[in-house]
Design a protein around this motif. Structure first.
Motif, PDB file in Angstrom:
ATOM      1  N   ARG A  75       0.892  -1.160   0.000  1.00  0.00           N
ATOM      2  CA  ARG A  75       0.000   0.000   0.000  1.00  0.00           C
ATOM      3  C   ARG A  75       0.932   1.212   0.000  1.00  0.00           C
ATOM      4  O   ARG A  75       1.928   1.217   0.739  1.00  0.00           O
ATOM      5  CB  ARG A  75      -0.865  -0.003   1.247  1.00  0.00           C
ATOM      6  N   TRP A 104      -4.127   4.329   0.354  1.00  0.00           N
ATOM      7  CA  TRP A 104      -4.748   4.345   1.673  1.00  0.00           C
ATOM      8  C   TRP A 104      -6.121   4.998   1.573  1.00  0.00           C
ATOM      9  O   TRP A 104      -7.041   4.594   2.260  1.00  0.00           O
ATOM     10  CB  TRP A 104      -3.906   5.150   2.674  1.00  0.00           C
ATOM     11  N   GLY A 154       3.892  -5.765   7.435  1.00  0.00           N
ATOM     12  CA  GLY A 154       3.308  -4.912   8.464  1.00  0.00           C
ATOM     13  C   GLY A 154       4.098  -3.638   8.708  1.00  0.00           C
ATOM     14  O   GLY A 154       3.594  -2.690   9.296  1.00  0.00           O
ATOM     15  N   GLN A 155       5.321  -3.572   8.236  1.00  0.00           N
ATOM     16  CA  GLN A 155       6.175  -2.405   8.452  1.00  0.00           C
ATOM     17  C   GLN A 155       5.788  -1.285   7.503  1.00  0.00           C
ATOM     18  O   GLN A 155       5.444  -1.513   6.348  1.00  0.00           O
ATOM     19  CB  GLN A 155       7.630  -2.789   8.249  1.00  0.00           C
ATOM     20  N   GLN A 156       5.873  -0.052   8.013  1.00  0.00           N
ATOM     21  CA  GLN A 156       5.625   1.142   7.208  1.00  0.00           C
ATOM     22  C   GLN A 156       6.886   1.991   7.209  1.00  0.00           C
ATOM     23  O   GLN A 156       7.563   2.098   8.230  1.00  0.00           O
ATOM     24  CB  GLN A 156       4.478   1.962   7.789  1.00  0.00           C
ATOM     25  N   ARG A 175       8.768   5.715   5.290  1.00  0.00           N
ATOM     26  CA  ARG A 175       8.644   6.932   4.472  1.00  0.00           C
ATOM     27  C   ARG A 175       9.979   7.096   3.755  1.00  0.00           C
ATOM     28  O   ARG A 175      11.030   7.134   4.398  1.00  0.00           O
ATOM     29  CB  ARG A 175       8.344   8.132   5.357  1.00  0.00           C
ATOM     30  N   GLU A 193       5.337   6.799   0.818  1.00  0.00           N
ATOM     31  CA  GLU A 193       5.024   6.161   2.093  1.00  0.00           C
ATOM     32  C   GLU A 193       4.574   4.757   1.732  1.00  0.00           C
ATOM     33  O   GLU A 193       3.640   4.582   0.943  1.00  0.00           O
ATOM     34  CB  GLU A 193       3.929   6.924   2.819  1.00  0.00           C
ATOM     35  N   GLU A 222       3.672   0.647   2.922  1.00  0.00           N
ATOM     36  CA  GLU A 222       3.347  -0.359   3.935  1.00  0.00           C
ATOM     37  C   GLU A 222       3.390  -1.713   3.234  1.00  0.00           C
ATOM     38  O   GLU A 222       2.679  -1.930   2.252  1.00  0.00           O
ATOM     39  CB  GLU A 222       1.963  -0.148   4.541  1.00  0.00           C
ATOM     40  N   LEU A 241       2.223  -5.110   2.898  1.00  0.00           N
ATOM     41  CA  LEU A 241       1.032  -5.844   3.353  1.00  0.00           C
ATOM     42  C   LEU A 241       1.243  -7.349   3.377  1.00  0.00           C
ATOM     43  O   LEU A 241       0.772  -8.032   4.285  1.00  0.00           O
ATOM     44  CB  LEU A 241      -0.167  -5.517   2.450  1.00  0.00           C
TER      45      LEU A 241
END
Length: 139
Positions: free
Chosen positions: A14, A29, A61-63, A65, A92, A94, A96
């Protein structure tokens, strides 16, 4: 521990991408845009160079920037008309999910052509290695 996006896996990401002036280029998002699926380490790349460097270091699960200069985003050429030449882009991301189609046992997920190519390449590398060993022991 969560799975890592290693080379060769398909990563579902994402993401939001924006220019330095705040213009949003893509946002999965908000709105209707679906997450993107890219092959990590693909040649040629499925994504911007900044993604190629970041994804293998990420876990599901990590996000993160990423503030990417032009050489890590879309280069000197940009991607007109949406992305002007030499534009920095902020991503940005993420992570998934990841899917390793080479080790999948689900026939709906297996890329048989790609798996066959990998098996042939592995066999050729092994054959070349044995030939090199033979030459080394003869001398």
């Amino acid at each position: 521990t969560a799975a890592r996006a290693s080379a060769g896996v398909y990563a579902t990401v994402r993401f939001r991408a924006a220019l330095a002036d705040g213009t949003v280029l893509h946002d999965s998002w908000e709105g209707e845009a679906p997450p993107l699926q890219v092959r990590v380490g693909a040649e040629p790349s499925d994504a911007a160079l900044g993604w190629d460097l970041a994804l293998p270091r990420m876990r599901v699960g990590q996000q993160v920037r990423l503030e990417c200069g032009p050489s890590y985003a879309y280069g000197d050429a940009g991607a007109p008309p949406l992305i002007p030449p030499s534009s920095p882009v902020t991503f940005e991301l993420e992570l998934l999910s990841v899917r390793d189609l080479m080790s999948s046992h689900n026939p709906d997920e297996v890329d048989f052509v790609e798996r066959y190519r990998e098996l042939v390449a592995t066999k050729e590398r092994a054959k070349a290695g044995r030939a090199t060993e033979g030459r080394a022991t003869e001398g």
